[in-house]
Design an enzyme around this catalytic site. Structure first.
Site, PDB file in Angstrom:
ATOM      1  N   SER A 113     -19.495 -49.235  43.584  1.00  0.00           N
ATOM      2  CA  SER A 113     -20.168 -50.428  44.094  1.00  0.00           C
ATOM      3  C   SER A 113     -19.291 -51.074  45.169  1.00  0.00           C
ATOM      4  O   SER A 113     -18.849 -50.388  46.089  1.00  0.00           O
ATOM      5  CB  SER A 113     -20.493 -51.383  42.938  1.00  0.00           C
ATOM      6  N   GLU A 241     -24.972 -43.838  48.051  1.00  0.00           N
ATOM      7  CA  GLU A 241     -25.914 -44.360  47.056  1.00  0.00           C
ATOM      8  C   GLU A 241     -26.245 -45.802  47.364  1.00  0.00           C
ATOM      9  O   GLU A 241     -25.413 -46.554  47.864  1.00  0.00           O
ATOM     10  CB  GLU A 241     -25.342 -44.209  45.640  1.00  0.00           C
ATOM     11  N   HIS A 307     -25.646 -46.619  40.987  1.00  0.00           N
ATOM     12  CA  HIS A 307     -26.014 -47.774  40.176  1.00  0.00           C
ATOM     13  C   HIS A 307     -27.071 -47.469  39.119  1.00  0.00           C
ATOM     14  O   HIS A 307     -27.603 -48.389  38.512  1.00  0.00           O
ATOM     15  CB  HIS A 307     -26.481 -48.918  41.082  1.00  0.00           C
TER      16      HIS A 307
END
Length: 336
Positions: A113, A241, A307
């Protein structure tokens, strides 16, 4: 020249700090449980001062950068493990002491992230291998068949073999169970190839969360074209991602990476499974194809690298081989 941190072993010291968001409430309880879990596995764990969860970040940028630098430079610390990501880790990348880091031995830095914002330049600027994998709060979850935990990858010299788990999962809310160790199983899925029936591609891994690393393109901290040039003999496998941005925003970000030359030395592109919203006129998959389809590179969709848990850890800088055919969906990472 790429440098890989020494294998992690029980008794080694793991340091916890929050380069982005800190911990409070049930989140802080999850952090305490996860620290105790690591200690039960035999590791010495120290927790830094930058952990406050009352604001957007755990501390002012200067303090976060100083603590992260000190931990990465400390020869007694073998791994730095943030509790999770956040929003604005980009505010500290130019405050890290890059000169001090460049003269230190590599230390494992693990997370995903917003932590991608730090992982990427540590690999591209310093040549340190870093780990895009579970953060601290996710580490206690059991690893499903086919995958390996980040600890397994950090503890061995490889080659590390992982394959499609077939599992789509989600987290248990901290308020529901701060000591959860089993993912919530919400479905099944599989890696998908676009445009071709099979794939065998090799290259150095580099990538991360689109929403955060896209802001590094064109800066000293996101010079993937230079990294690709350094490793042109091997080529790159770029993995990306999406966390939560809608498809049109992701499309714009991917076009930006393309225009910045990120894919000039790529041999393949890996795309993580996402729950991010589609646009009324564009799906997330269409966003990827709109921006990257013109590159004439193989694209693999729906890997467990973001995620949507569970998580398939990837080592930035590792030499990876991705194989997909009727019977095989596998990635092998070599630490050399």
């Amino acid at each position: 020249m790429l440098r890989f941190p020494p294998p992690l072993k029980p008794g080694d010291k793991i340091a916890v700090t929050s380069p982005s968001a800190g911990a409070s409430g049930a989140g802080a309880e999850r952090v305490r449980f996860s620290v105790d879990w690591l200690r039960d596995q035999g590791y010495e764990v120290i927790v830094g001062q930058c952990m406050d969860g009352s604001g957007l970040t755990s501390a002012p940028a200067e303090r976060r950068a100083a603590e992260l630098t000190a931990m990465l430079c400390d020869p007694e610390i073998r791994c730095v493990l943030p509790p999770w990501g956040g929003e604005t880790a980009i505010d500290l990348v130019d405050l890290l002491d890059w000169d001090a880091l460049s003269t230190s031995d590599p230390t494992w830095l693990v997370g995903y992230s917003d932590i991608s914002t730090v992982l990427l330049p540590v690999t591209t600027r310093l040549g340190w291998a870093t780990m895009h994998g579970d953060n601290l709060a996710d580490t206690p979850y059991r690893t499903p068949a086919g995958l390996k935990s980040w600890i397994e990858l950090a503890s061995g010299s490889g080659p590390h073999v992982q394959s499609d788990s077939g599992l789509i999962a989600t987290w248990r809310r901290f308020e529901e169970d701060p000591q959860a160790v089993d993912w919530k199983d919400v479905g099944t899925g599989t890696w998908r190839l676009d445009g071709v029936e099979s794939l065998s591609a090799t290259g150095r891994l580099i990538g991360g969360c689109i929403e955060t690393i896209a802001n590094l393109a064109g800066t000293l901290y996101g010079d993937v074209p230079a990294f690709g040039q350094q490793h042109a003999e091997d080529g790159l496998i770029i993995y990306l991602e999406a966390c939560e941005d809608d498809a049109a925003t992701i499309c714009r970000n991917l076009h930006g990476l393309r225009l910045a030359g990120w894919f000039e030395h790529a041999n393949a592109i890996l795309i993580g499974r996402t729950n991010a919203a589609d646009n009324p006129q564009m799906t997330q998959n269409e966003a990827v194809l709109d921006a990257l389809g013109r590159l004439d590179l193989p694209i693999v969709f729906d890997l467990e690298i973001g995620h949507v848990p569970p998580h398939l850890p990837l080592i930035n800088g590792a030499l990876a081989t991705v194989t997909i055919d009727e019977e095989t969906r596998r990635i092998v990472q070599e630490l050399s």
